[in-house]
Design a protein around this motif. Structure first.
Motif, PDB file in Angstrom:
ATOM      1  N   GLN A  57       0.827  -1.196   0.000  1.00 25.90           N
ATOM      2  CA  GLN A  57       0.000   0.000   0.000  1.00 25.90           C
ATOM      3  C   GLN A  57       0.865   1.251   0.000  1.00 25.90           C
ATOM      4  OE1 GLN A  57      -2.309  -0.508   3.554  1.00 25.90           O
ATOM      5  NE2 GLN A  57      -0.609  -0.092   4.931  1.00 25.90           N
ATOM      6  N   GLN A  58       0.269   2.359  -0.445  1.00 26.99           N
ATOM      7  CA  GLN A  58       1.026   3.595  -0.563  1.00 26.99           C
ATOM      8  C   GLN A  58       1.489   4.106   0.795  1.00 26.99           C
ATOM      9  OE1 GLN A  58      -0.701   6.379  -3.239  1.00 26.99           O
ATOM     10  NE2 GLN A  58       0.805   7.993  -2.840  1.00 26.99           N
ATOM     11  N   ASP A  59       0.716   3.832   1.831  1.00 29.24           N
ATOM     12  CA  ASP A  59       1.108   4.235   3.185  1.00 29.24           C
ATOM     13  C   ASP A  59       1.865   3.074   3.843  1.00 29.24           C
ATOM     14  OD1 ASP A  59       1.373   5.760   5.445  1.00 29.24           O
ATOM     15  OD2 ASP A  59      -0.592   5.214   6.257  1.00 29.24           O
ATOM     16  N   GLY A  60       2.914   2.617   3.166  1.00 26.95           N
ATOM     17  CA  GLY A  60       3.674   1.472   3.629  1.00 26.95           C
ATOM     18  C   GLY A  60       4.807   1.856   4.559  1.00 26.95           C
ATOM     19  N   VAL A  61       5.763   0.940   4.722  1.00 22.40           N
ATOM     20  CA  VAL A  61       6.818   1.128   5.720  1.00 22.40           C
ATOM     21  C   VAL A  61       7.883   2.133   5.295  1.00 22.40           C
ATOM     22  CG1 VAL A  61       6.515  -1.194   6.640  1.00 22.40           C
ATOM     23  CG2 VAL A  61       8.207  -0.804   4.846  1.00 22.40           C
ATOM     24  N   GLN A  62       7.970   2.444   4.009  1.00 24.41           N
ATOM     25  CA  GLN A  62       9.023   3.344   3.549  1.00 24.41           C
ATOM     26  C   GLN A  62       8.700   4.796   3.910  1.00 24.41           C
ATOM     27  OE1 GLN A  62      11.809   2.047   2.523  1.00 24.41           O
ATOM     28  NE2 GLN A  62      10.895  -0.005   2.549  1.00 24.41           N
ATOM     29  N   THR A  63       9.690   5.475   4.473  1.00 27.62           N
ATOM     30  CA  THR A  63       9.509   6.853   4.932  1.00 27.62           C
ATOM     31  C   THR A  63      10.347   7.850   4.139  1.00 27.62           C
ATOM     32  OG1 THR A  63      11.300   6.662   6.546  1.00 27.62           O
ATOM     33  CG2 THR A  63       9.073   6.046   7.285  1.00 27.62           C
ATOM     34  N   GLN A 101      12.001  -3.843  -2.864  1.00 29.36           N
ATOM     35  CA  GLN A 101      12.194  -4.111  -1.442  1.00 29.36           C
ATOM     36  C   GLN A 101      11.383  -3.143  -0.581  1.00 29.36           C
ATOM     37  OE1 GLN A 101      15.921  -3.843  -3.077  1.00 29.36           O
ATOM     38  NE2 GLN A 101      16.882  -5.432  -1.847  1.00 29.36           N
ATOM     39  N   ALA A 102      10.233  -2.703  -1.125  1.00 29.13           N
ATOM     40  CA  ALA A 102       9.438  -1.696  -0.438  1.00 29.13           C
ATOM     41  C   ALA A 102       8.755  -2.231   0.810  1.00 29.13           C
ATOM     42  CB  ALA A 102       8.389  -1.118  -1.390  1.00 29.13           C
ATOM     43  N   ALA A 103       8.277  -3.458   0.759  1.00 32.93           N
ATOM     44  CA  ALA A 103       7.528  -3.998   1.889  1.00 32.93           C
ATOM     45  C   ALA A 103       8.168  -5.330   2.300  1.00 32.93           C
ATOM     46  CB  ALA A 103       6.057  -4.146   1.522  1.00 32.93           C
ATOM     47  N   THR A 104       7.387  -6.368   2.502  1.00 32.85           N
ATOM     48  CA  THR A 104       7.944  -7.677   2.853  1.00 32.85           C
ATOM     49  C   THR A 104       8.727  -8.199   1.665  1.00 32.85           C
ATOM     50  OG1 THR A 104       6.010  -8.031   4.265  1.00 32.85           O
ATOM     51  CG2 THR A 104       7.365  -9.967   3.738  1.00 32.85           C
ATOM     52  N   HIS A 105      10.006  -8.524   1.871  1.00 31.00           N
ATOM     53  CA  HIS A 105      10.845  -8.849   0.724  1.00 31.00           C
ATOM     54  C   HIS A 105      12.015  -9.750   1.098  1.00 31.00           C
ATOM     55  CE1 HIS A 105      13.079  -5.357   2.429  1.00 31.00           C
ATOM     56  NE2 HIS A 105      14.140  -5.994   1.967  1.00 31.00           N
ATOM     57  N   TRP A 106      12.660 -10.257   0.063  1.00 29.51           N
ATOM     58  CA  TRP A 106      13.979 -10.869   0.165  1.00 29.51           C
ATOM     59  C   TRP A 106      15.003  -9.906  -0.418  1.00 29.51           C
ATOM     60  CZ3 TRP A 106      14.637 -14.708   3.240  1.00 29.51           C
ATOM     61  CH2 TRP A 106      13.755 -15.804   3.315  1.00 29.51           C
ATOM     62  N   ASP A 107      16.126  -9.743   0.256  1.00 28.33           N
ATOM     63  CA  ASP A 107      17.295  -9.121  -0.344  1.00 28.33           C
ATOM     64  C   ASP A 107      17.996 -10.156  -1.208  1.00 28.33           C
ATOM     65  OD1 ASP A 107      17.029  -6.661   0.877  1.00 28.33           O
ATOM     66  OD2 ASP A 107      18.390  -7.140   2.532  1.00 28.33           O
ATOM     67  N   LEU A 263      20.322 -15.365   1.431  1.00 31.77           N
ATOM     68  CA  LEU A 263      19.253 -14.375   1.330  1.00 31.77           C
ATOM     69  C   LEU A 263      18.809 -13.947   2.722  1.00 31.77           C
ATOM     70  CD1 LEU A 263      16.843 -15.661  -1.474  1.00 31.77           C
ATOM     71  CD2 LEU A 263      18.945 -14.345  -1.695  1.00 31.77           C
ATOM     72  N   GLN A 264      18.425 -12.678   2.826  1.00 29.33           N
ATOM     73  CA  GLN A 264      17.855 -12.196   4.078  1.00 29.33           C
ATOM     74  C   GLN A 264      16.599 -11.395   3.764  1.00 29.33           C
ATOM     75  OE1 GLN A 264      21.306  -9.934   5.586  1.00 29.33           O
ATOM     76  NE2 GLN A 264      20.303  -8.059   4.904  1.00 29.33           N
ATOM     77  N   GLY A 265      15.634 -11.481   4.675  1.00 33.27           N
ATOM     78  CA  GLY A 265      14.347 -10.833   4.452  1.00 33.27           C
ATOM     79  C   GLY A 265      14.035  -9.818   5.525  1.00 33.27           C
ATOM     80  N   GLN A 266      13.287  -8.786   5.142  1.00 32.68           N
ATOM     81  CA  GLN A 266      12.897  -7.739   6.071  1.00 32.68           C
ATOM     82  C   GLN A 266      11.398  -7.445   5.967  1.00 32.68           C
ATOM     83  OE1 GLN A 266      16.413  -7.327   4.380  1.00 32.68           O
ATOM     84  NE2 GLN A 266      16.587  -5.158   4.887  1.00 32.68           N
ATOM     85  N   ASN A 267      10.899  -6.777   6.996  1.00 32.29           N
ATOM     86  CA  ASN A 267       9.491  -6.343   7.056  1.00 32.29           C
ATOM     87  C   ASN A 267       8.534  -7.527   7.055  1.00 32.29           C
ATOM     88  OD1 ASN A 267      10.371  -3.571   6.860  1.00 32.29           O
ATOM     89  ND2 ASN A 267      10.517  -3.837   4.650  1.00 32.29           N
ATOM     90  N   TRP A 268       8.923  -8.632   7.677  1.00 28.70           N
ATOM     91  CA  TRP A 268       8.036  -9.779   7.786  1.00 28.70           C
ATOM     92  C   TRP A 268       7.167  -9.607   9.029  1.00 28.70           C
ATOM     93  CZ3 TRP A 268       9.418 -15.154   5.718  1.00 28.70           C
ATOM     94  CH2 TRP A 268      10.140 -15.056   4.520  1.00 28.70           C
ATOM     95  N   ASN A 269       5.886  -9.842   8.882  1.00 28.78           N
ATOM     96  CA  ASN A 269       4.956  -9.720  10.010  1.00 28.78           C
ATOM     97  C   ASN A 269       4.915 -11.051  10.770  1.00 28.78           C
ATOM     98  OD1 ASN A 269       2.907  -9.280  11.812  1.00 28.78           O
ATOM     99  ND2 ASN A 269       1.426  -8.551  10.310  1.00 28.78           N
ATOM    100  N   LEU A 270       5.561 -11.079  11.918  1.00 24.55           N
ATOM    101  CA  LEU A 270       5.679 -12.306  12.695  1.00 24.55           C
ATOM    102  C   LEU A 270       4.792 -12.295  13.941  1.00 24.55           C
ATOM    103  CD1 LEU A 270       9.577 -12.693  12.496  1.00 24.55           C
ATOM    104  CD2 LEU A 270       7.831 -13.611  10.941  1.00 24.55           C
ATOM    105  N   GLU A 271       3.877 -11.331  14.037  1.00 27.31           N
ATOM    106  CA  GLU A 271       3.073 -11.194  15.255  1.00 27.31           C
ATOM    107  C   GLU A 271       2.075 -12.336  15.418  1.00 27.31           C
ATOM    108  OE1 GLU A 271       3.693  -8.795  17.770  1.00 27.31           O
ATOM    109  OE2 GLU A 271       5.453  -8.937  16.460  1.00 27.31           O
ATOM    110  N   GLU A 272       1.270 -12.606  14.399  1.00 34.63           N
ATOM    111  CA  GLU A 272       0.300 -13.701  14.500  1.00 34.63           C
ATOM    112  C   GLU A 272       1.022 -15.035  14.658  1.00 34.63           C
ATOM    113  OE1 GLU A 272      -3.360 -15.887  12.029  1.00 34.63           O
ATOM    114  OE2 GLU A 272      -2.446 -14.048  11.232  1.00 34.63           O
ATOM    115  N   LEU A 273       2.130 -15.184  13.961  1.00 34.45           N
ATOM    116  CA  LEU A 273       2.901 -16.421  14.052  1.00 34.45           C
ATOM    117  C   LEU A 273       3.433 -16.616  15.465  1.00 34.45           C
ATOM    118  CD1 LEU A 273       4.143 -18.859  12.583  1.00 34.45           C
ATOM    119  CD2 LEU A 273       6.121 -17.417  12.070  1.00 34.45           C
TER     120      LEU A 273
END
Length: 308
Positions: A57-63, A101-107, A263-273
């Motif tokens: 979404q446009q209101d994502g994690v990137q600032t 790499q804007a949101a949940t991604h792999w580097d 590979l490393q990943g960022q912005n993963w939502n691990l709360e429910e998990l």
């Protein structure tokens, strides 16, 4: 500042160049063998599926902190258009502009370089403006389906969220492994929860971005010793930010991606998990986290799913 001797010493200890041949372009994904996948499938008991991706979404994690990495810009290119004539079936189409790499991604393995080199001693100059990554592009990544292991560092330390200045250490990973009641093994994909994403989920993008807990300079050796296939976490920067050594920027990226080929990943939502694993009393699951095959890409959005 130039990379210090401490960095170069660690780099020698975790280096995987040539381990899978001079032409290898997938690094530690080689560790996800058919046997590893068969064993991973045995983790499924309830069939519960937990999504780990943030909404695009446009209101994502990137600032704007990372130049050029823009949140998704969604545009409708057709709205109920009867392209085959009046009274025919109408179609709607859309397009997106976004950083891979804007949101949940792999580097990908070309996301960073150091000393003029990429993983497996490939030249950093093989990444160009017109063609992207000539080698080691994210499209080379083999299917990422393996045993996922949640190392819930925040929960192991008795908190919902680690403080911004916390560098996750091997000792933290040991404690989370003990909490999980398992041992990380070759071919696993490790998910490290810090709780930092709770800032973003609460609507505070700035607090999510900075300062941030993250992986310390000592953690690549922990992952290398266990032959981990890939690592992801719930932060914007993956490693601690600002860095633990003043002016030493992104050393963990360089060790993971360049030296190890991991590979490393960022912005993963691990709360429910995190909640689900705590309730079930088990922290291993089948993880599907396929890389979108953008040819020449240095990273890719991903919509991972943990299956318990």
């Amino acid at each position: 500042m130039p990379l210090p001797q401490e960095f170069h010493d660690i780099a020698k200890r975790v280096n995987n160049w040539g381990r899978w041949g001079a032409d290898d372009e997938i690094g530690t994904l080689n560790l996800i063998t058919e046997q590893v996948v068969r064993e991973a499938a045995k983790c499924i008991r309830s069939g519960r599926r937990i999504p780990l991706a943030l909404p695009l979404q446009q209101d994502g994690v990137q600032t704007g902190m990372i130049p050029g990495r823009v949140n998704p810009l969604h545009t409708m290119t057709a709205i109920n258009q009867e392209i085959f004539g009046p009274g025919t079936v109408a179609t709607s189409d859309d397009a997106v502009t976004m950083g891979l790499q804007a949101a949940t991604h792999w580097d990908g393995l070309t996301h960073v370089s150091h000393s003029g080199r990429l993983y497996n001693n490939r030249p950093a100059g093989s990444v160009t403006a017109h063609h992207g990554a000539a080698v080691l592009g994210i499209e080379k990544a083999t299917p990422i389906v393996s045993r996922g292991v949640l190392l819930d560092v925040a929960r192991a330390r008795g908190t919902d969220r680690l403080p911004g200045g916390h560098a996750v250490t091997p000792e933290d990973l040991d404690a989370a492994e003990e909490l999980a009641g398992l041992k990380v093994r070759a071919g696993d994909v490790v998910l490290v929860r810090t709780g930092q994403l709770r800032h973003y989920l609460a609507g505070d993008r700035q607090a999510y971005a900075f300062p941030s807990p993250g992986l310390s300079l000592r953690t690549p050796e922990w992952f290398h010793a266990r032959d981990v296939a890939a690592v992801a976490n719930d932060t914007l920067t993956f490693e601690i930010f600002p860095p633990e050594i003043e002016n030493l920027w992104m050393p963990v990226h360089a060790l993971d991606l360049v030296e190890m080929g991991m590979l490393q990943g960022q912005n993963w939502n691990l709360e429910e998990l995190s909640t689900a694993c705590a309730e079930a009393g088990r922290h291993a699951f089948l993880l599907s986290a396929m890389a979108e095959p953008f040819v020449g890409g240095s990273g890719t959005p991903v919509a991972p799913v943990a299956i318990l």
